[in-house]
Enzyme design. Structure first.
Site, PDB file in Angstrom:
ATOM      1  N   ARG A 110       0.835  -1.205   0.000  1.00 59.25           N
ATOM      2  CA  ARG A 110       0.000   0.000   0.000  1.00 59.25           C
ATOM      3  C   ARG A 110       0.869   1.253   0.000  1.00 59.25           C
ATOM      4  NH1 ARG A 110       0.254   3.801   3.096  1.00 59.25           N
ATOM      5  NH2 ARG A 110       0.109   2.480   4.947  1.00 59.25           N
ATOM      6  N   GLU A 162      13.604  14.646   7.701  1.00 58.11           N
ATOM      7  CA  GLU A 162      15.059  14.748   7.795  1.00 58.11           C
ATOM      8  C   GLU A 162      15.555  13.995   9.022  1.00 58.11           C
ATOM      9  OE1 GLU A 162      15.392  19.109   5.602  1.00 58.11           O
ATOM     10  OE2 GLU A 162      16.308  18.826   7.577  1.00 58.11           O
ATOM     11  N   GLY A 209      11.260  15.243  12.028  1.00 58.95           N
ATOM     12  CA  GLY A 209      10.198  14.390  11.527  1.00 58.95           C
ATOM     13  C   GLY A 209       8.849  15.032  11.779  1.00 58.95           C
ATOM     14  N   CYS A 251      -0.081  17.312   1.015  1.00 65.58           N
ATOM     15  CA  CYS A 251       0.267  15.992   0.489  1.00 65.58           C
ATOM     16  C   CYS A 251       0.152  14.934   1.583  1.00 65.58           C
ATOM     17  CB  CYS A 251       1.676  16.014  -0.079  1.00 65.58           C
ATOM     18  SG  CYS A 251       1.951  17.216  -1.408  1.00 65.58           S
ATOM     19  N   GLU A 297       3.524   9.482   8.500  1.00 62.03           N
ATOM     20  CA  GLU A 297       2.422  10.400   8.133  1.00 62.03           C
ATOM     21  C   GLU A 297       1.786  11.010   9.379  1.00 62.03           C
ATOM     22  OE1 GLU A 297       2.663  10.771   5.157  1.00 62.03           O
ATOM     23  OE2 GLU A 297       3.137   8.879   4.204  1.00 62.03           O
TER      24      GLU A 297
END
Length: 368
Positions: free
Chosen positions: A70, A113, A117, A222, A347
């Site tokens: 995924r 980075e 985060g 995004c 995420e």
């Protein structure tokens, strides 16, 4: 269609890919592209223009096989392709999106980075003007597919200007000064290519900059797209664990009767089924809100926080029902559990999503 593809093409190989840490990303990308799944929720440029709910259900079926598969689809479509589609120029869209939709070109998304985060605003990667060009320096870490990518979406801090704003670039990975290295020795998402990359005086023309992106709104939009896919994907992983456990307890005999015949087993199964059903309903509700154009970022955070947290708990509980068999790759439950430990973090960590929801409810930011 996607469930059949997962069962026939992916599941027979996933244990080996996970165990060896080797997955044929390029071959799979082309196959998945032929199914129309890469950037399927985007419109034009070879993309399918599907509903958000349909895209979510695709993520669910892919993650029922493995979270890494995924991730391949969501990083390509919801991070790299979405960044170009939403924030790029018309020339950039024509240059990159058709090949990415076909799976012939692989994209990655460089935001995290080594030292930044959860706080992307602190990034140290810089973009400096030099005449009509830009020069990028810095490094990114935990980047899916970077070492096999053709284009990297790179977010950097604009240097030597008063604005000191965040800007984005579509960087061909063949550009001198770009180098990537695959990260190994992982205990999670082993059927996924994870990399770090460095930018050493990477010189780019102005045409490489994403012209519509300015500030953190670009990368954060995004991330919200990718989180939406996870809301559904986690349900797939949890469902696969529960189905595996149900099959196992129906045939495994303990003290001369099936394990399914014990009250403690049924209590576990019932609780997991309830949480799985709630997670599925939440995902569908958010999908319909997104299709109506009414979804808010904090609602995506609710879905990501709840569904991944509950999926991880279901995977762990199913492992207990399988006993020692649950730790082998003959069964998927511990593989799912290991993967979900990463999904819980990337995420946006659970703590970040709690603060996003808390700010939405109280009107007070607690990030600083």
């Amino acid at each position: 269609m996607v469930r059949g593809f997962g069962e026939q093409r992916l599941r027979p190989h996933i244990a080996e890919w996970f165990e060896t840490g080797q997955v044929p990303v390029r071959d799979l990308a082309v196959e998945i592209g032929k199914l129309g799944l890469l950037g399927m929720h985007l419109t034009g440029y070879g993309c399918g223009g599907s509903t958000a709910t349909a895209y979510g259900l695709v993520c669910q079926e892919l993650e029922a096989v493995d979270s890494g598969l995924r991730s391949l689809v969501s990083v390509q479509g919801s991070l790299a392709m979405f960044a170009i589609h939403r924030w790029g120029s018309e020339d950039q869209r024509r240059q990159w999106l058709p090949g990415m939709a076909a799976g012939e070109l692989i994209g990655c998304f460089g935001l995290t980075e080594p030292d930044f985060g959860s706080n992307p605003g602190g990034m140290r990667t810089t973009a400096r003007r030099d005449g009509s060009d830009w020069v990028l320096n810095g490094s990114k870490m935990w980047i899916t597919n970077a070492s096999v990518a053709d284009v990297a979406i790179v977010w950097a801090r604009e240097q030597d200007t008063e604005r000191n704003s965040i800007v984005g670039f579509a960087v061909p990975t063949s550009t001198p000064g770009f180098s990537a290295r695959e990260m190994t020795h992982k205990m999670s998402l082993r059927a996924s290519v994870t990399s770090e990359f460095s930018l050493d005086d990477v010189r780019l023309p102005e045409e490489a900059r994403l012209p519509e992106a300015r500030g953190l709104a670009g990368p954060l939009s995004c991330l919200s797209e990718a989180r939406f896919g996870i809301v559904f994907g986690a349900v797939g992983a949890a469902r696969d664990c529960l189905e595996t456990a149900l099959d196992y307890v129906g045939t495994r005999e303990v003290f001369d009767k099936p394990l399914a015949g014990y009250q403690l087993t049924q209590a576990k199964i019932a609780d997991m089924a309830v949480e799985l059903a709630k997670a599925q309903l939440l995902a569908l509700h958010l999908g319909r809100l997104k299709d109506d154009g009414r979804i808010r970022a904090e609602q995506v955070s609710v879905g990501k926080l709840n569904n991944v947290r509950e999926a991880l708990q279901i995977a762990r509980q199913c492992r207990t029902l399988l006993g020692a068999n649950g730790i082998t790759l003959e069964y998927p439950v511990l593989r799912h559990a290991n993967n979900l430990e990463s999904v819980l973090t990337y995420e946006g960590t659970s703590e970040v999503h709690q603060l996003v929801i808390g700010e939405a409810l109280t009107g007070v930011s607690a990030f600083r």
